[in-house]
Design a protein around this motif. Structure first.
Motif, mmCIF file in Angstrom:
data_model
loop_
_atom_site.group_PDB
_atom_site.id
_atom_site.type_symbol
_atom_site.label_atom_id
_atom_site.label_comp_id
_atom_site.label_asym_id
_atom_site.label_seq_id
_atom_site.Cartn_x
_atom_site.Cartn_y
_atom_site.Cartn_z
ATOM 1 N N LEU A 194 -39.806 67.921 49.088
ATOM 2 C CA LEU A 194 -39.461 67.773 47.683
ATOM 3 C C LEU A 194 -40.488 66.923 46.941
ATOM 4 C CD1 LEU A 194 -35.968 67.342 46.171
ATOM 5 C CD2 LEU A 194 -37.774 65.807 45.425
ATOM 6 N N LEU A 195 -40.847 65.766 47.496
ATOM 7 C CA LEU A 195 -41.762 64.867 46.797
ATOM 8 C C LEU A 195 -43.150 65.470 46.651
ATOM 9 C CD1 LEU A 195 -40.754 61.383 48.271
ATOM 10 C CD2 LEU A 195 -40.154 62.373 46.043
ATOM 11 N N VAL A 196 -43.578 66.227 47.645
ATOM 12 C CA VAL A 196 -44.878 66.894 47.550
ATOM 13 C C VAL A 196 -44.848 67.914 46.414
ATOM 14 C CG1 VAL A 196 -46.481 68.463 48.711
ATOM 15 C CG2 VAL A 196 -45.481 66.535 49.959
ATOM 16 N N ALA A 197 -43.759 68.649 46.319
ATOM 17 C CA ALA A 197 -43.620 69.646 45.257
ATOM 18 C C ALA A 197 -43.656 68.984 43.882
ATOM 19 C CB ALA A 197 -42.327 70.427 45.434
ATOM 20 N N VAL A 198 -42.937 67.872 43.741
ATOM 21 C CA VAL A 198 -42.915 67.160 42.457
ATOM 22 C C VAL A 198 -44.298 66.628 42.115
ATOM 23 C CG1 VAL A 198 -41.996 65.146 41.248
ATOM 24 C CG2 VAL A 198 -40.464 66.575 42.630
ATOM 25 N N ARG A 199 -45.002 66.075 43.097
ATOM 26 C CA ARG A 199 -46.328 65.512 42.855
ATOM 27 C C ARG A 199 -47.312 66.595 42.424
ATOM 28 N NH1 ARG A 199 -46.533 62.724 47.115
ATOM 29 N NH2 ARG A 199 -47.682 64.130 48.471
ATOM 30 N N GLU A 200 -47.211 67.787 42.991
ATOM 31 C CA GLU A 200 -48.157 68.843 42.664
ATOM 32 C C GLU A 200 -47.794 69.580 41.377
ATOM 33 O OE1 GLU A 200 -49.576 71.466 45.605
ATOM 34 O OE2 GLU A 200 -49.479 69.995 47.236
ATOM 35 N N GLN A 201 -46.497 69.601 41.031
ATOM 36 C CA GLN A 201 -46.055 70.400 39.885
ATOM 37 C C GLN A 201 -45.510 69.543 38.742
ATOM 38 O OE1 GLN A 201 -46.833 73.432 40.050
ATOM 39 N NE2 GLN A 201 -47.109 73.726 42.253
ATOM 40 N N LEU A 206 -42.527 68.240 33.722
ATOM 41 C CA LEU A 206 -42.443 67.430 32.510
ATOM 42 C C LEU A 206 -42.369 68.301 31.260
ATOM 43 C CD1 LEU A 206 -42.509 64.675 31.121
ATOM 44 C CD2 LEU A 206 -45.019 64.787 31.194
ATOM 45 N N ALA A 207 -43.171 69.357 31.218
ATOM 46 C CA ALA A 207 -43.138 70.257 30.067
ATOM 47 C C ALA A 207 -41.752 70.873 29.909
ATOM 48 C CB ALA A 207 -44.197 71.353 30.232
ATOM 49 N N GLY A 208 -41.142 71.301 31.005
ATOM 50 C CA GLY A 208 -39.811 71.883 30.942
ATOM 51 C C GLY A 208 -38.765 70.895 30.470
ATOM 52 N N VAL A 209 -38.856 69.659 30.959
ATOM 53 C CA VAL A 209 -37.891 68.624 30.561
ATOM 54 C C VAL A 209 -37.987 68.343 29.065
ATOM 55 C CG1 VAL A 209 -37.301 66.178 30.804
ATOM 56 C CG2 VAL A 209 -37.740 67.563 32.842
ATOM 57 N N VAL A 210 -39.211 68.230 28.550
ATOM 58 C CA VAL A 210 -39.389 67.954 27.121
ATOM 59 C C VAL A 210 -38.869 69.120 26.282
ATOM 60 C CG1 VAL A 210 -41.091 67.579 25.290
ATOM 61 C CG2 VAL A 210 -41.322 66.389 27.489
ATOM 62 N N MET A 211 -39.181 70.337 26.691
ATOM 63 C CA MET A 211 -38.768 71.505 25.918
ATOM 64 C C MET A 211 -37.256 71.664 25.848
ATOM 65 S SD MET A 211 -41.451 74.398 27.215
ATOM 66 C CE MET A 211 -43.217 74.238 26.974
ATOM 67 N N SER A 334 -34.671 70.515 36.656
ATOM 68 C CA SER A 334 -33.318 70.760 36.169
ATOM 69 C C SER A 334 -32.475 69.489 36.156
ATOM 70 C CB SER A 334 -32.659 71.839 37.041
ATOM 71 O OG SER A 334 -31.410 72.214 36.522
ATOM 72 N N GLY A 335 -32.597 68.689 37.222
ATOM 73 C CA GLY A 335 -31.815 67.461 37.283
ATOM 74 C C GLY A 335 -32.206 66.477 36.201
ATOM 75 N N THR A 336 -33.504 66.318 35.972
ATOM 76 C CA THR A 336 -33.964 65.400 34.925
ATOM 77 C C THR A 336 -33.573 65.914 33.546
ATOM 78 O OG1 THR A 336 -35.859 64.852 36.328
ATOM 79 C CG2 THR A 336 -35.969 64.179 34.031
ATOM 80 N N MET A 337 -33.763 67.199 33.314
ATOM 81 C CA MET A 337 -33.429 67.800 32.023
ATOM 82 C C MET A 337 -31.944 67.671 31.708
ATOM 83 S SD MET A 337 -31.822 70.870 31.018
ATOM 84 C CE MET A 337 -32.098 71.970 32.408
ATOM 85 N N MET A 338 -31.087 67.836 32.719
ATOM 86 C CA MET A 338 -29.644 67.748 32.490
ATOM 87 C C MET A 338 -29.219 66.333 32.145
ATOM 88 S SD MET A 338 -28.181 70.657 32.516
ATOM 89 C CE MET A 338 -26.501 70.044 32.585
ATOM 90 N N ARG A 384 -52.929 71.356 26.476
ATOM 91 C CA ARG A 384 -52.322 70.403 27.405
ATOM 92 C C ARG A 384 -50.992 70.871 27.981
ATOM 93 N NH1 ARG A 384 -54.955 65.505 26.931
ATOM 94 N NH2 ARG A 384 -53.882 65.079 28.908
ATOM 95 N N LEU A 385 -50.412 71.923 27.422
ATOM 96 C CA LEU A 385 -49.162 72.441 27.984
ATOM 97 C C LEU A 385 -49.505 73.390 29.123
ATOM 98 C CD1 LEU A 385 -46.666 73.331 25.079
ATOM 99 C CD2 LEU A 385 -46.458 71.553 26.804
ATOM 100 N N PRO A 386 -48.978 73.174 30.311
ATOM 101 C CA PRO A 386 -49.289 74.088 31.431
ATOM 102 C C PRO A 386 -48.733 75.482 31.185
ATOM 103 C CG PRO A 386 -47.526 72.561 32.040
ATOM 104 C CD PRO A 386 -48.055 72.102 30.711
ATOM 105 N N ARG A 387 -49.511 76.489 31.481
ATOM 106 C CA ARG A 387 -49.072 77.878 31.310
ATOM 107 C C ARG A 387 -48.287 78.364 32.507
ATOM 108 N NH1 ARG A 387 -51.167 79.752 26.916
ATOM 109 N NH2 ARG A 387 -50.374 81.825 27.402
ATOM 110 N N GLY A 388 -48.277 77.598 33.583
ATOM 111 C CA GLY A 388 -47.550 77.986 34.778
ATOM 112 C C GLY A 388 -47.767 76.932 35.855
ATOM 113 N N ALA A 389 -47.269 77.198 37.022
ATOM 114 C CA ALA A 389 -47.369 76.239 38.111
ATOM 115 C C ALA A 389 -48.785 76.187 38.684
ATOM 116 C CB ALA A 389 -46.372 76.608 39.220
#
Length: 391
Positions: A194-201, A206-211, A334-338, A384-389
């Protein structure tokens, strides 16, 4: 069993899960009268569903690095059955709030397990599959006000939760039987850190949470108090106001189905930003119109726009995340956004108890979204907005 049959059972599950998340909106006024509590208390009740939905999402993402997706889906169904049964015997607002928290937790864990599974069942049509899955959820939202109205015409509010407990149990058994007999995709087996995924993505997360975080905060406050708002501000009867809420959710049925397909075809970032801008415009329009016909027309557009955003956001993330990061990164997003959006209902209830008019609240919320949208547009313009992963 085929993957299509498993997908069908997931659609049945998401129907009952989403019913558990939205059923409190048409029940707020009846509960406030039956339990003799204030607007903040019932607003907190609605917010607790979404707080509960936020709490297990990141832990569920970690759990999915150890446990198959369908095991978690089964557990969420069992939890939701127990939570709705608890709600049906709740003696007061505190017990009902505890049940609401559990109902939300079951729903939150479900979406973290089920959405990646849906995207993996049909990897070449992620948006379309998520759109159909979302449509099934939206049918529950459409039916919730009508369901509550029908139940209250025949009995008291606890009957609502007794019926829900029964249909949730049936849907959970159906899914479990089908999952046991289906050859499941192996894509999720690569997601183990999980942490590796978060660090890489983290940029995409962050873009999803803000949106969706700020937009969801506003939407929570709007739809949970929609019948109350229309009754008090637009002079509609309570039954007509609840029907208008069904119109909002009803517009989400074609929105979910169509938006998922559009998300597969359009420039995803431009599409999402257009939907965010559309939501602000329609929310402001809602505060200015009067008369039943105008309210219904705006409700239709409002429902279509906001519900188009959800499959678009899921496609933005799940459609680009690699197998080794999909569930973990999606859970973190999803967890942060919620958590960001969960307090919307409580905020509206608190401001209403302070005698702030609904229209002032909603216009202020819309102004805040304008600031967020302008920041996103600038970031997009600057690349600056990522277009994908990140692969």
């Amino acid at each position: 069993m085929t993957r299509r049959q498993l997908f069908g059972s997931l659609c049945a599950m998401v129907f009952v899960v989403n019913l558990g998340r939205v059923v409190f909106a048409p029940l707020l006024d009846p509960l406030r009268a039956a339990l003799t509590v204030d607007a903040a208390a019932v607003g907190l009740l609605a917010s607790l569903v979404w707080v509960g939905s936020a709490v297990p999402r990141i832990p569920t993402g970690y759990l999915l690095t150890r446990v198959p997706r369908h095991y978690v889906v089964f557990a969420t169904g069992a939890t939701l059955t127990g939570a709705t049964a608890l709600a049906s015997v709740a003696p007061g607002i505190r017990a009902l709030q505890a049940a609401a928290l559990l109902m939300g937790a079951a729903g939150g864990a479900y979406f973290i397990a089920a959405n990646p599974l849906v995207s993996e069942l049909f990897p070449s049509r992620v948006g379309a599959a998520l759109g159909v899955h979302g449509t099934a959820a939206q049918l529950a939202a459409v039916g919730a006000p009508l369901f509550v109205t029908a139940v209250l015409a025949r009995g008291r509010w606890p009957l609502t939760f007794r019926i829900m407990a029964a249909i949730t149990a049936v849907a959970t058994v159906l899914f479990t039987v089908v999952a046991w007999r289906t050859d499941l995709p192996a894509a999720g087996t690569e997601d183990r850190h999980l942490l590796v995924a978060v660090r890489e993505q983290w940029r995409l997360i962050l873009a999803g949470v803000v949106m969706l975080g700020a937009t969801g905060f506003v939407w929570q406050g709007v739809f949970n108090f929609y019948p109350t708002y229309l009754a008090e501000t637009k002079s509609l009867s309570e039954s007509t106001a609840r029907t208008a809420l069904s119109v909002v959710f009803g517009a989400g049925v074609p929105a979910m189905a169509l938006s998922g397909r559009l998300a597969d075809r359009l420039d995803i970032l431009r599409y999402i930003l257009a939907l965010l801008g559309g939501f602000v415009v329609v929310l402001l329009a809602l505060t200015t119109v009067s008369g039943l016909a105008a309210v219904v027309a705006v409700s239709l557009v409002l429902g279509y726009v906001i519900h188009s955003l959800f499959p678009a956001m899921d496609t933005y993330l799940l459609g680009s995340l690699p197998d080794r990061h999909r569930a973990s990164a999606y859970a973190a997003y999803s967890g942060t956004m919620m958590f960001v959006q969960a307090g919307g209902s409580y905020a509206v209830g608190f401001l209403r108890d302070a005698r702030v008019p609904f229209d002032v609240i909603f216009r202020t919320f819309a102004g805040g979204l304008v600031v967020v949208l302008l920041a996103l547009l600038v970031a997009h313009r600057l690349g600056r907005l990522p277009r994908g992963a990140r692969e």
